[in-house]
Write a protein that holds these residues in place. Structure first.
Motif, PDB file in Angstrom:
ATOM      1  N   TRP A 187      -0.343   4.997   5.009  1.00  0.00           N
ATOM      2  CA  TRP A 187      -0.253   4.816   6.505  1.00  0.00           C
ATOM      3  C   TRP A 187      -0.135   5.746   7.421  1.00  0.00           C
ATOM      4  CZ3 TRP A 187       1.250  -0.283   7.675  1.00  0.00           C
ATOM      5  CH2 TRP A 187       1.530  -1.073   6.754  1.00  0.00           C
ATOM      6  N   SER A 188      -0.119   7.096   6.989  1.00  0.00           N
ATOM      7  CA  SER A 188      -0.635   8.318   7.837  1.00  0.00           C
ATOM      8  C   SER A 188      -1.879   7.731   8.409  1.00  0.00           C
ATOM      9  CB  SER A 188      -0.289   9.408   6.976  1.00  0.00           C
ATOM     10  OG  SER A 188       0.565   9.669   6.122  1.00  0.00           O
ATOM     11  N   ILE A 204       9.596 -12.410   4.135  1.00  0.00           N
ATOM     12  CA  ILE A 204      10.012 -11.529   4.983  1.00  0.00           C
ATOM     13  C   ILE A 204      10.911 -12.178   5.888  1.00  0.00           C
ATOM     14  CG2 ILE A 204       9.711  -9.887   6.514  1.00  0.00           C
ATOM     15  CD1 ILE A 204       7.011  -8.990   4.963  1.00  0.00           C
ATOM     16  N   SER A 205      12.151 -12.034   5.919  1.00  0.00           N
ATOM     17  CA  SER A 205      12.989 -12.873   6.599  1.00  0.00           C
ATOM     18  C   SER A 205      12.905 -12.674   8.016  1.00  0.00           C
ATOM     19  CB  SER A 205      14.498 -12.625   6.031  1.00  0.00           C
ATOM     20  OG  SER A 205      15.281 -13.332   6.900  1.00  0.00           O
ATOM     21  N   LYS A 206      12.911 -13.809   8.864  1.00  0.00           N
ATOM     22  CA  LYS A 206      13.064 -13.853  10.303  1.00  0.00           C
ATOM     23  C   LYS A 206      12.149 -12.559  10.968  1.00  0.00           C
ATOM     24  CE  LYS A 206      17.478 -16.010  10.685  1.00  0.00           C
ATOM     25  NZ  LYS A 206      17.684 -16.030   9.143  1.00  0.00           N
ATOM     26  N   GLN A 207      10.937 -12.649  10.710  1.00  0.00           N
ATOM     27  CA  GLN A 207      10.185 -11.607  11.309  1.00  0.00           C
ATOM     28  C   GLN A 207       9.001 -12.254  11.741  1.00  0.00           C
ATOM     29  OE1 GLN A 207       9.318  -9.193  12.703  1.00  0.00           O
ATOM     30  NE2 GLN A 207      10.627  -7.784  11.862  1.00  0.00           N
ATOM     31  N   LEU A 208       8.370 -12.189  13.093  1.00  0.00           N
ATOM     32  CA  LEU A 208       7.030 -12.542  13.710  1.00  0.00           C
ATOM     33  C   LEU A 208       6.216 -11.801  13.293  1.00  0.00           C
ATOM     34  CD1 LEU A 208       8.493 -14.676  16.558  1.00  0.00           C
ATOM     35  CD2 LEU A 208       7.769 -15.533  14.295  1.00  0.00           C
ATOM     36  N   ASN A 209       6.464 -10.170  13.171  1.00  0.00           N
ATOM     37  CA  ASN A 209       5.249  -9.330  13.124  1.00  0.00           C
ATOM     38  C   ASN A 209       5.850  -8.471  11.691  1.00  0.00           C
ATOM     39  OD1 ASN A 209       4.277  -9.504  15.569  1.00  0.00           O
ATOM     40  ND2 ASN A 209       6.289  -8.800  16.425  1.00  0.00           N
ATOM     41  N   PRO A 210       5.576  -9.285  10.534  1.00  0.00           N
ATOM     42  CA  PRO A 210       5.969  -8.817   9.178  1.00  0.00           C
ATOM     43  C   PRO A 210       4.910  -7.748   8.795  1.00  0.00           C
ATOM     44  CG  PRO A 210       4.948 -11.093   9.009  1.00  0.00           C
ATOM     45  CD  PRO A 210       5.139 -10.712  10.314  1.00  0.00           C
ATOM     46  N   VAL A 211       5.351  -6.762   7.953  1.00  0.00           N
ATOM     47  CA  VAL A 211       4.495  -5.922   7.396  1.00  0.00           C
ATOM     48  C   VAL A 211       4.589  -6.212   5.829  1.00  0.00           C
ATOM     49  CG1 VAL A 211       4.228  -3.420   6.710  1.00  0.00           C
ATOM     50  CG2 VAL A 211       4.844  -4.200   8.924  1.00  0.00           C
ATOM     51  N   PHE A 212       3.588  -6.540   5.425  1.00  0.00           N
ATOM     52  CA  PHE A 212       3.548  -7.060   3.980  1.00  0.00           C
ATOM     53  C   PHE A 212       2.999  -6.017   2.990  1.00  0.00           C
ATOM     54  CE2 PHE A 212       2.364 -10.956   6.369  1.00  0.00           C
ATOM     55  CZ  PHE A 212       3.548 -11.725   5.720  1.00  0.00           C
ATOM     56  N   GLY A 213       1.673  -5.210   3.388  1.00  0.00           N
ATOM     57  CA  GLY A 213       1.439  -4.062   2.615  1.00  0.00           C
ATOM     58  C   GLY A 213       1.339  -4.511   0.930  1.00  0.00           C
ATOM     59  N   LYS A 214       0.432  -5.250   0.845  1.00  0.00           N
ATOM     60  CA  LYS A 214       0.209  -5.860  -0.470  1.00  0.00           C
ATOM     61  C   LYS A 214      -1.118  -5.824  -0.913  1.00  0.00           C
ATOM     62  CE  LYS A 214       4.167  -8.147  -2.208  1.00  0.00           C
ATOM     63  NZ  LYS A 214       4.960  -7.742  -1.109  1.00  0.00           N
ATOM     64  N   ALA A 215      -1.547  -5.940  -2.203  1.00  0.00           N
ATOM     65  CA  ALA A 215      -2.824  -5.937  -2.836  1.00  0.00           C
ATOM     66  C   ALA A 215      -2.893  -6.947  -3.635  1.00  0.00           C
ATOM     67  CB  ALA A 215      -3.350  -4.654  -3.304  1.00  0.00           C
ATOM     68  N   PHE A 216      -3.734  -7.979  -3.650  1.00  0.00           N
ATOM     69  CA  PHE A 216      -3.797  -8.983  -4.482  1.00  0.00           C
ATOM     70  C   PHE A 216      -5.343  -8.932  -5.315  1.00  0.00           C
ATOM     71  CE2 PHE A 216      -1.226 -10.375  -1.098  1.00  0.00           C
ATOM     72  CZ  PHE A 216      -0.191 -10.706  -1.777  1.00  0.00           C
ATOM     73  N   ILE A 223      -4.981   0.603  -3.943  1.00  0.00           N
ATOM     74  CA  ILE A 223      -4.321   1.875  -3.447  1.00  0.00           C
ATOM     75  C   ILE A 223      -3.117   1.137  -3.089  1.00  0.00           C
ATOM     76  CG2 ILE A 223      -4.469   3.072  -1.292  1.00  0.00           C
ATOM     77  CD1 ILE A 223      -7.224   2.514  -1.016  1.00  0.00           C
ATOM     78  N   ASP A 224      -2.061   2.097  -3.158  1.00  0.00           N
ATOM     79  CA  ASP A 224      -0.631   1.577  -2.600  1.00  0.00           C
ATOM     80  C   ASP A 224      -0.711   1.520  -1.159  1.00  0.00           C
ATOM     81  OD1 ASP A 224       1.897   0.869  -2.688  1.00  0.00           O
ATOM     82  OD2 ASP A 224       2.678   2.834  -2.932  1.00  0.00           O
ATOM     83  N   ILE A 225      -0.438   0.306  -0.614  1.00  0.00           N
ATOM     84  CA  ILE A 225      -0.336   0.356   0.643  1.00  0.00           C
ATOM     85  C   ILE A 225       1.049  -0.359   0.891  1.00  0.00           C
ATOM     86  CG2 ILE A 225      -2.633   0.110   1.358  1.00  0.00           C
ATOM     87  CD1 ILE A 225      -2.369  -2.918   1.910  1.00  0.00           C
TER      88      ILE A 225
END
Length: 1997
Positions: A1323-1324, A1533-1545, A1722-1724
């Motif tokens: 994230w940095s 992600i509850s009640k969010q219109l700008n969610p940060v997911f940070g996931k890899a699939f 990578i862990d995001i």
């Protein structure tokens, strides 16, 4: 013969010696005298000028004589002007006089002129006189005549008014003889009064001899490149004629049809709300929809960050008039509505006209509508965006913004509007209306009449005005067709208002429901001007005309929408007299009414003459042809009716008879209904010889043209109509408008030409553009000359005067700018300059639109059976006549092709495209007294037929019909070659097109070609014996137009309309030779329109050949049909059809994708057929589409003959068929490649640099990424080298040292923990990259602003004639636009630059690239060699059916094309490794199935469309690829219109079957199914095979561990080796010293790498990576490789096509399974917020204001306590104890608050998780800025506590506290921007004094106290180790404050209180009182005992 003659004898008392010239002007036509050379005192001109005049000389007309000092070189200097009113001449007919001149300051000078004037009136008869006279080649043949290049340049040989058809050619020799001097005096520049031109003298363009010769030749027929008009887009403009006007090609009304809109509003926060300790809610209101934010408690700077979306489906006009209203409401709850704090209003149109249709992060200024004296009530920060269908909005990248807290710089206002807006009153005065229609039935009226016995008008009108969301109404005038109101409606609104339109409606009051009679919109921008010399909105008093549905009354009016102002009105409804004025209020004055409610007051009546003198107008029309009449109406007799206003309207005008006009006193227009008899033969003149109008043609039965259309037999006999009407004479308005329109038309035509030249790549577009700009500047100066007259005519309103001034200013400056733009046009920048010229065009169109109407528009109705069927509406200004040619309407006295259409909604959609009838119509409108020449524009060769039985004044009567006795016979040849890109009209996605050609009353059809969108008919249609009426020569210049309609043949039913185009034929008269240059004609492209949309192009040529005495034998022969198969079809002859060459087309067949079912059956064995120009090739059959959709044979080719000219290349058709059993084929879908140009193979150029091999080239690699190198803006300071590069190669020790050094130098800019290796994460890197992205954008903005400024300066400089070198001195003062524009630009610039400079140098992190768009748009859709062609099937949709092309896509074909001329140059095939089977497609990978691991990283989503009722969503990710699907539902992600997911699939897939990746965002619902929010699709296959290598992005540095670990399984050196091998270049050679050589390019880079254990080792990877990062520099094979990146993709919803539902940031990596497996992903995952504890100790307060009065002593005191909380956590607020009875405002507390919180360092936000309400299912996460609020209160026991003051500290940036209470002042708050700020996250511990502030009644900030506090921030771990107590509790207790004794409660210990009062407070007072008492007692005793003592003394006792 009427004429005015002026004999100019001498000019005397001249100063100095020199040449003189005089200019005499009358009625806008100027003559120049000869030059009197070398005269001193006196100049003898002795010349006569004569003006033939068509109308009587009015007593108020002017004659103007100007005397100039003449100069051959410079411009002539005006000596003086003589003006006289010709009243005496008009009366006496003769006048001689000598009079002095006046100079440009209107003062009299000595110079005088002597002249004689004669006026020869006529003996009341109007004769026709020869054409040449008015062109006025003056009597003595040396005179000169100031003609306009306007008509010269366009080849329009028109004189100054009358149709001087061939007069100009006659006058050309005069120019020739006149010699050089004369020409230089011919001023083609502007000739105008120098009094408005104080800036500089005249600068006419001086024409030299050659120029004029050229122009003269041009008139004679040979045209030259500059002005030649190509077959431009409409193709009708080719030979501009003077008897015909251009038809409009676009037919369908576009307004009034509903469209989808979405308005999204984010309310971020509010600041500085006026009021103490409020609980604010923001209400967002658009039209009638309201939405509210949540309530924030006890704060006047609440933070919301809530997002609202409003969806609308309405017509654009309705949408843009809706008002967006933001209001802040204080303490609203379920029971009460709350009190309004302030509101902000703006209309949707203002937002839509912003760049990108949005305001982003701007502050709206709130004002109180009930109290206009109050001033600003606070600010709301919000984003507003308006999205229509097909707009996509790019918001700036979401990340931590810096400058937005600067409220002043970011107001929510359009550019150029001042922030301090004042209140203004808008007065709309409504006087009266006329000509209203019936709004009731006659039956009702008869019942009323029977009951009451009176005859009433059937309408009860009132006027309603809407503005800025408010409505005002006048009173209702019962039953009146001519109501008089005399009322004014007053609105109060801030000025300038942010609402553009005022809606004025006449409505009929009715018991049931009121309906609109007519509507008129006033655009405030048109009635005001915001420039330096601008004026406030003003209008009238003037009449405005209202149009709407037809006038007959029906209970259910199907066209009621038209009366509401939606769509084009089809009939005149009424006219309304109104005026508008605006007055800016002085809010300080005491007698002002402070509310903004609408008020209605009475006003005094207005005089008759105020709106102009009433004149009698005469409208004449002649129907030359009526064809293409729709067959539905062809069986009954048809007549045409023309109306203007209610005049001429026979069915539903007014049913009242009135006395004739003569008897009316006031001359007011009334609806008069003469008893008009349908057939005009019995019309008679009334008693006093007046004309009776004939407004309709006699009914006739139509004849059949063909199976679709009929025509009326208007052959020799052409019916005519004429109407007299009375209107206020406001022609001047229309004249000015006409002049601007004509300039604009000419400009538009020229610009279309230039575009066409660029498009067709003809030579010299820049020449044509220069010609266009020259014409524009000449036109502008001509406008300035002509418009500046009769300003003081009756009925001129303020708007007329102001508009004229501003138009003249604008036109003048536009002329100057065009002149100077002309000098800048160079070949390489034609396109940019073209854009600027388009801006001129828009401005002209805007200026030309006249807001004050005068004469209503003319309507032409086709009537059948007394019913109105179809109409055309013609603006009256277009047919208005003027003596001055430029002022005449563009269609006045010309034959115009008019297409009639259906009214209202009937005309939407397909009905609107079919022509109801085509008329060839001649119209003339002018004053009756000017009407002598109204027939002059008609084609010659007719006789007039008058009405029989007329009295003596027969010559005055217009004809009722014209009979043509001349007719010419022609043969028309239509060469129909081909059409392309036609509209798909069948369900197969193709059409079966044929073309129908109409000319006059004939029509013919081409053959039908089945199943194609690109038919090549190659057919010649011959029309024999076409009869045209009129003179042969005129027909040669003005042939009628040809209409070509393209249809789709259907097996059953009627053929379906595809589109239509117009053409003009090339004409050959029988005496002309058939040969070059005009014959044989060239094929040209004609744009085909369907409604307003383009529906293809037609390639054809048309020639019209006159048949002479010899009959057809003289015509050029026609070839016989050669093609036996096609039957009797004649092909296009050889000279016309294009020249062909032999080409080979190679086709790469790759595969088919996503084929949909056809007729419910799956596609199993598809095949692709390619066809071009009748030749083609078929692909191999795919045996099993399901298993492998790729083709087995990759490359095939075919040869074909194509035209040499690339523009004529036919399209290439791609068709996919499915082979079913028994040899059946079914078409799956098709695609048309319209232009083959991008597939033409060009052999590589051996000479170019890419092939250069001499010597090695060193490529500069070192250097940071280019973004950081912005030296221009970022001042790199001396210590910038100290920026630590956190590089793996340094040893740990070094690192520590450097870090320390850095800390010292930078004064702790950097957090120590960020730079620490262990803390850096992905994230940095991401946030650093976003900063970089934003810097790049800012830099671009700065560059753009600078470029704009430079251009402005250039333009201004040229306008003021200074050399660019002087610019630096002059700076930007010369700018025309004034300060507004400049400041906004500078502001942008400085803001961007500041923000760049402010950037502290962060640790150099490795960055990735953040694309704020889709990756493929950056790389050309990855179609570098593999192209994707969408296959279409099904009918193409039109706008109203809402079928987008996307719905017609049935699959995609992947492949490519390559075409080249044969034979090919040999060296290509001789190259090494050339595979002949692959042709041009060498080195292409195999298309066998391949297994791939796809790894999708989803970072975050932004701006999602809310899916739940509460305006939020609970998003989660779903990923589909082929059959596999990954649902991440449990991690929503509850009640969010700008969610940060940070996931890899990770998904495994097999290309080609599974290659379309879909990433969707769904909304989680507790019950019911989850809803799709939006999805995005990525074609992985193209990425996988692309040469840009989009499989796995290449990072900027190589490292083996840490946050920047290398992701690709292949190391850089392996990738490089593979690329070299594929590109057939030598393998890389690694050399010593960190060098590597690839293809003669040398790269540098580091050579060692540090492993995880800290050891170093040698490596070549850095070198290889530096080559990969600069791969585009490698010759021949190089291209930019895809870097490590994050792409931003739009999320779309299939139900709302084209409207973005949010964005998602993500990237995808692909790894082939046959390679080594990649490492773990990578862990995001999102950063977890850190837990902190903020400890705040309140030590003391001082100078707190005293609020309470003591009961006993009346003393001021306060019971002080302090309250504090972190923003967003009001419920966790903490209070100190109370310091009672402070008398000085001092309080001692020693009290500790403890606030634990979670904090995200990177985003600088506190993270709070809490349930929204008791019913919420789960907690919602909020992110809010870290702000500490401290408040000081006065405690009360029985009432509510009083709020005294507060301070809010942003923990990241707050001012340092003062050392002592004395130094603490208001400036710490006021000058927050200038003061140095500190961050508690860096300082950790701060102590000091801060001020408390509140606002007083006047809204000023005042100091209400000071607090000494200590802030201490600790991490959660430390807090656990060393805990502290709340208040003064254990552990680590604070000592008790040392408070004075008064601070206890008196009723607990009364004695103590008394003792305290006595001892402490009042001790001295008591002592003083005791002493005083003693003194008094002594004095009293003295007085008491004195007398007795004296007596004793006296008596001596």
């Amino acid at each position: 013969m009427m004429s005015l003659m002026v004999h100019l004898k001498t000019a005397a008392h001249l100063r100095g010696k020199g040449d003189r010239i005089a200019k005499v002007t009358f009625r806008g036509l100027s003559f120049y005298s000869r030059v009197a050379e070398n005269c001193e005192e006196e100049a003898h001109f002795n010349q006569t000028f004569r003006w033939p005049i068509a109308s009587r000389l009015d007593a108020d007309e002017m004659l103007e004589i100007q005397v100039y000092n003449y100069s051959k070189v410079f411009s002539n200097r005006l000596v003086g002007t003589f003006c006289m009113v010709l009243q005496k001449v008009a009366e006496e007919g003769h006048l001689e006089l000598t009079d002095t001149l006046i100079d440009d300051n209107n003062t009299s000078i000595k110079t005088s002129v002597t002249l004689e004037i004669r006026y020869q009136p006529m003996d009341e008869t109007m004769g026709v006189w020869s054409d040449g006279e008015l062109l006025g080649v003056p009597d003595d043949r040396d005179g000169m005549f100031a003609f306009e290049t306007d008509s010269l340049l366009s080849g329009q040989s028109r004189g100054s008014g009358m149709s001087a058809g061939r007069a100009l050619q006659g006058s050309i020799p005069t120019f020739r003889k006149a010699g050089k001097s004369v020409f230089s005096a011919m001023k083609l520049g502007k000739i105008k009064n120098s009094k408005d031109d104080h800036k500089k003298g005249d600068e006419p363009a001086i024409l030299d001899m050659e120029d004029l010769d050229r122009k003269a030749m041009r008139l004679a027929g040979t045209l030259e490149a500059d002005t030649i008009s190509l077959a431009s887009v409409t193709a009708v403009t080719t030979n501009v004629s003077n008897k015909r006007s251009k038809p409009d090609i676009k037919m369908e009304p576009s307004s009034g049809r509903p469209v989808d809109y979405q308005i999204s509003i984010t309310v971020i926060e509010a600041r500085q709300l006026i009021g103490l300790n409020m609980d604010p809610v923001v209400c967002v209101e658009i039209g009638d929809d309201k939405k509210y934010t949540s309530m924030k408690e006890s704060t006047n700077c609440p933070y919301y960050n809530e997002y609202f979306v409003f969806d609308f489906h309405v017509p654009p006009d309705v949408m843009f008039d809706k008002i967006i209203k933001l209001s802040v409401i204080h303490s609203k709850n379920l029971l009460r509505s709350g009190t309004l704090v302030g509101t902000f209003k703006m209309d949707v149109g203002t937002v839509y006209s912003q760049p990108e249709h949005q305001f982003y992060h701007k502050w709206a200024i709130l004002s109180d509508p009930d109290d206009i004296t109050a001033g600003c009530k606070g600010y709301i920060k919000c984003d507003i965006a308006v999205v229509g269908k097909g707009d996509n909005i790019r918001t700036p990248h979401k990340a931590n913004e810096t400058n937005e807290d600067d409220i002043e710089g970011n107001f929510l206002l359009p550019e150029g509007i001042p922030a301090e807006r004042q209140w203004a009153r808008f007065y709309v005065k409504v006087y009266r209306a006329e000509g209203l229609p019936k709004m009731n039935t006659n039956i009702m009226a008869n019942v009323k009449k029977a009951l009451t016995g009176e005859n009433r008008d059937l309408v009860d009108p009132y006027v309603q005005v809407q503005f800025a969301g408010q409505k005002g109404k006048t009173s209702v005038q019962r039953s009146s067709y001519e109501p008089i109101w005399n009322e004014q409606i007053i609105f109060s609104e801030l000025f300038p208002p942010l609402c553009r339109r005022l809606k004025i409606q006449i409505r009929d009051s009715d018991k049931v429901n009121d309906v609109a009679i007519g509507t008129y919109f006033i655009d405030l921008r048109k009635i005001s001007n915001d420039g330096d010399k601008g004026f406030l909105p003003t209008l009238g008093p003037a009449w405005v005309n209202m149009y709407g549905s037809t006038r007959q009354y029906t209970l259910m009016d199907e066209h009621q929408d038209l009366n509401e102002g939606l769509g084009e009105g089809v009939s005149f409804r009424a006219r309304l007299l109104l005026s508008i004025t605006v007055e800016i209020l002085d809010t300080a004055s005491p007698e002002i009414i402070s509310s903004t409610d609408v008020q209605v007051e009475a006003v005094s009546n207005i005089s008759e003459s105020a709106t102009g003198k009433i004149e009698e107008f005469f409208l004449f029309g002649s129907f030359l042809e009526a064809t293409m009449i729709d067959r539905k109406i062809g069986d009954k007799a048809i007549s045409f009716e023309i109306t203007i206003g209610n005049y001429g309207n026979q069915i539903d005008g007014m049913s009242r008879l009135s006395s004739t006009k003569k008897n009316k006193k006031d001359g007011e227009k009334e609806e008069e209904e003469n008893e008009l008899i349908q057939n005009s033969s019995e019309d008679e003149a009334d008693e006093d010889g007046e004309l009776v109008s004939v407004s309709s043609t006699p009914p006739m039965r139509p004849f059949i043209t063909d199976r679709n259309y009929f025509h009326l037999p208007y052959f020799e006999k052409k019916p005519c109509v004429y109407i007299k009407s009375w209107w206020q004479d406001q022609r001047r308005r229309l004249y000015n408008s006409n002049m601007m329109d004509k300039i604009a038309d000419k400009l538009e035509e020229g610009l279309n030409d230039v575009q066409e030249i660029i498009k067709t790549e003809k030579a010299f577009p820049e020449r044509r553009l220069r010609g266009v700009l020259e014409e524009l500047s000449v036109g502008c100066s001509r406008f300035v000359t002509l418009a500046n007259k009769d300003l003081n005519q009756a009925g001129r309103t303020k708007l007329d005067r102001e508009r004229l001034k501003s138009c003249m200013r604008e036109m003048d400056s536009m002329g100057q700018q065009a002149k100077q733009l002309r000098t800048q046009v160079k070949k390489n920048i034609v396109r940019d300059k073209l854009k600027l010229a388009h801006n001129f065009l828009q401005k002209l169109r805007f200026l030309a639109d006249e807001p004050q109407h005068s004469i209503p528009d003319v309507f032409i109705w086709m009537m059948s059976n007394n019913k109105r069927i179809a109409y055309a509406r013609i603006p009256s200004k277009d047919i208005l006549y003027s003596i001055v040619d430029e002022e005449t309407g563009k269609d006045c006295g010309k034959v115009k092709a008019v297409f009639l259409k259906l009214p209202g909604k009937k005309g939407f959609g397909s009905a609107g495209w079919t022509v109801q009838a085509k008329l060839e119509l001649y119209l003339w409108l002018g004053l009756t007294k000017q009407r002598k020449d109204f027939l002059s524009g008609l084609p010659n060769g007719f006789e007039e037929v008058k009405v029989a039985k007329m009295g003596p004044s027969l010559h005055l009567v217009p004809p009722v019909s014209l009979v043509y006795n001349m007719k010419q016979v022609f043969q028309l040849r239509a060469h129909m070659y081909q059409a392309r890109s036609l509209f798909a009209a069948d369900s197969s996605g193709l059409s079966d097109p044929f073309a129908r050609v109409f000319f006059s009353t004939h029509s013919q059809v081409t053959e039908v070609l089945s199943e194609t969108l690109c038919p090549t008919w190659d057919e010649l249609l011959v029309f024999d014996d076409v009869e045209l009426f009129g003179e042969a020569t005129e027909l040669r210049d003005d042939p009628p137009i040809i209409v070509v309609e393209i249809y789709d043949q259907d097996t059953v039913g009627k053929a379906e309309f595809i589109g239509r185009t117009f053409a003009k034929p090339t004409i050959k008269m029988c005496d002309e030779h058939y040969g070059p240059p005009r014959f044989p004609p060239q094929l040209e492209y004609y744009q085909i329109y369907r409604g307003n949309c383009s529906a293809g192009e037609l390639l054809a040529a048309f020639e019209l050949l006159q048949i002479g005495q010899g009959g057809r034998a003289d015509l050029p022969p026609i070839e016989e049909p050669t093609d036996t198969e096609r039957g009797p079809i004649v092909p296009v002859p050889l000279g016309i059809r294009p020249v062909l060459s032999h080409y080979r087309i190679e086709v790469l067949f790759w595969g088919l994708r996503d084929l949909k079912r056809i007729n419910l059956a799956l596609v199993d064995r598809p095949r692709v057929d390619i066809e071009c120009a009748g030749r083609g090739v078929q692909s191999a059959l795919i045996q099993n589409y399901k298993k492998n959709p790729n083709f087995s044979t990759l490359v095939k080719w075919f040869e074909v003959d194509l035209p040499e000219n690339e523009l004529l290349h036919p399209p290439l058709n791609i068709r996919v068929v499915d082979c079913r059993a028994f040899g059946r084929y079914i078409l799956v879908g098709s695609h048309v490649v319209t232009s083959l140009r991008r597939f033409i193979y060009s052999p590589p150029d051996k000479t170019s640099n890419k092939w250069a091999t001499a010597g090695d080239i060193i490529v500069n690699v070192d250097g940071e990424p280019p973004i950081r190198k912005m030296d221009t803006v970022v001042k790199l300071d001396a210590m910038s080298d100290a920026v630590v590069k956190v590089d793996m190669t340094e040893e740990e020790g070094d690192k520590e040292k450097k870090k320390k050094k850095k800390k010292k130098k930078k004064g702790g800019v950097e957090e120590e923990d960020e730079a620490d290796e262990s803390v850096l994460d992905w994230w940095s890197k991401y946030f650093a990259s976003i900063e970089t992205l934003k810097e790049t954008l800012r830099a671009q903005e700065v560059a753009q602003a600078e470029a704009e400024e430079r251009e402005d300066l250039e333009i201004a400089a040229e306008a003021a004639d200074i050399k660019p070198d002087d610019l630096l001195l002059k700076g930007s003062r010369t700018k025309e636009k004034g300060k507004e524009k400049k400041s906004s630009k500078d502001k942008k610039k400085s803001q961007a630059a500041d923000s760049l400079e402010k950037q502290p140098f962060k640790v150099k992190l490795d960055e990735l690239v953040v694309y704020n768009k889709e990756l493929e748009s950056e790389y050309g859709n990855f179609e570098d060699w593999l192209h994707t062609f969408n296959l279409y099937r099904g009918k193409a949709g039109d706008d109203d059916e809402h079928t987008l092309d996307d719905d017609r896509i049935v699959g995609r074909f992947k492949g490519s094309l390559c075409m080249y001329k044969l034979p090919l140059p040999g060296e290509i095939s001789r190259e090494a490794g050339f595979d002949p089977n692959m042709g041009m497609f060498q080195s292409i990978p195999h298309n066998d199935p391949i297994n791939v691991l796809v790894r999708v990283y989803v970072v975050r989503a932004t701006d999602l469309h809310p899916a739940d009722i509460n305006g939020k969503a609970d998003p989660y990710i779903v990923i589909k690829l082929g059959k596999s699907e990954v649902k991440d539902k449990e991690n929503y992600i509850s009640k969010q219109l700008n969610p940060v997911f940070g996931k890899a699939f990770d998904i495994e897939a097999t290309f080609p079957v599974e290659s379309m990746l879909t990433v969707s965002v769904y909304d989680w619902d507790l019950v019911g199914t989850d809803d799709l929010i939006g999805e995005t699709k990525i074609d992985l296959e193209n990425r996988f095979y692309s040469k840009y290598r989009a499989t796995c992005g290449i990072s900027s540095t190589y490292s083996v561990h840490g946050y920047n670990v290398w992701r690709d399984p292949l190391k850089p050196s392996q990738i490089l080796a593979k690329l070299c091998k594929d590109g057939k270049i030598d393998a890389p050679q690694y050399g010593p010293g960190g060098k590597v050589k690839v293809a003669d390019r040398i790269f540098h880079g580091p050579t060692e790498i540090e492993e995880e254990n800290g050891l170093k080792k040698q490596t070549e990877e850095h070198l290889a990576l530096s080559v990969l990062n600069h791969w585009e520099e490698i010759p021949r094979v190089g291209c930019k490789l895809v870097p490590e990146h994050v792409e931003t993709r739009s999320l779309l919803h299939p139900d709302k096509p084209g409207i973005e539902q949010g964005r998602i940031e993500m990237w995808a990596d692909m790894f082939p399974m046959d390679m080594p497996a990649p490492g773990p992903a990578i862990d995001i995952s999102p950063r977890k917020p850190k837990r902190y504890e903020l400890r705040v100790i309140i030590w003391n307060t001082d100078e707190v204001i005293l609020e309470d009065d003591d009961y006993f002593t009346g003393e001021k005191s306060s019971d002080i306590f302090v309250r504090g909380w972190l923003k967003g956590q009001q419920e966790d607020r903490q209070d100190t104890d109370v310091h009672y009875h402070s008398l000085t405002g001092e309080g001692n507390f020693n009290w500790r608050f403890v606030f634990p919180f979670n904090y995200l360092i990177a985003e600088e936000k506190i993270v709070i998780s809490k349930k929204e309400s008791m019913f919420s299912w789960d907690e919602t996460e909020y992110k809010i800025p870290p702000r500490l609020t401290l408040q000081v209160w006065d405690a009360d026991h029985f009432s509510a506590d009083d709020f005294l003051g507060a301070i809010e500290l942003d923990l990241n940036r707050f001012p340092r506290g003062a050392k002592t209470a004395k130094q603490c002042s208001l400036n710490m708050i006021r000058n927050e921007q200038e003061l140095p700020t500190i961050s508690i996250f860096k300082q950790k511990r701060v102590k000091g004094w801060w001020p408390f502030v509140a606002r007083d009644e006047n809204d000023e900030i005042e100091l209400t106290g000071k607090v000494e506090a200590e802030l201490h921030l600790v991490m959660a771990e430390e807090a656990e180790k060393s805990p502290v107590g709340l208040g003064r509790n254990e552990p680590d207790p604070l000592e008790k404050p040392n408070r004075p004794d008064t601070t206890f409660l008196w009723f607990l210990s009364p004695l103590k209180a008394i003792r305290y009062l006595v001892c402490n407070r009042y001790k001295w007072l008591i002592i003083k009182i005791v002493l005083a008492l003693l003194l008094l007692i002594m004095l009293g005793l003295f007085l008491y005992s004195m007398p007795g003592y004296i007596v004793k003394k006296l008596l001596g006792a």
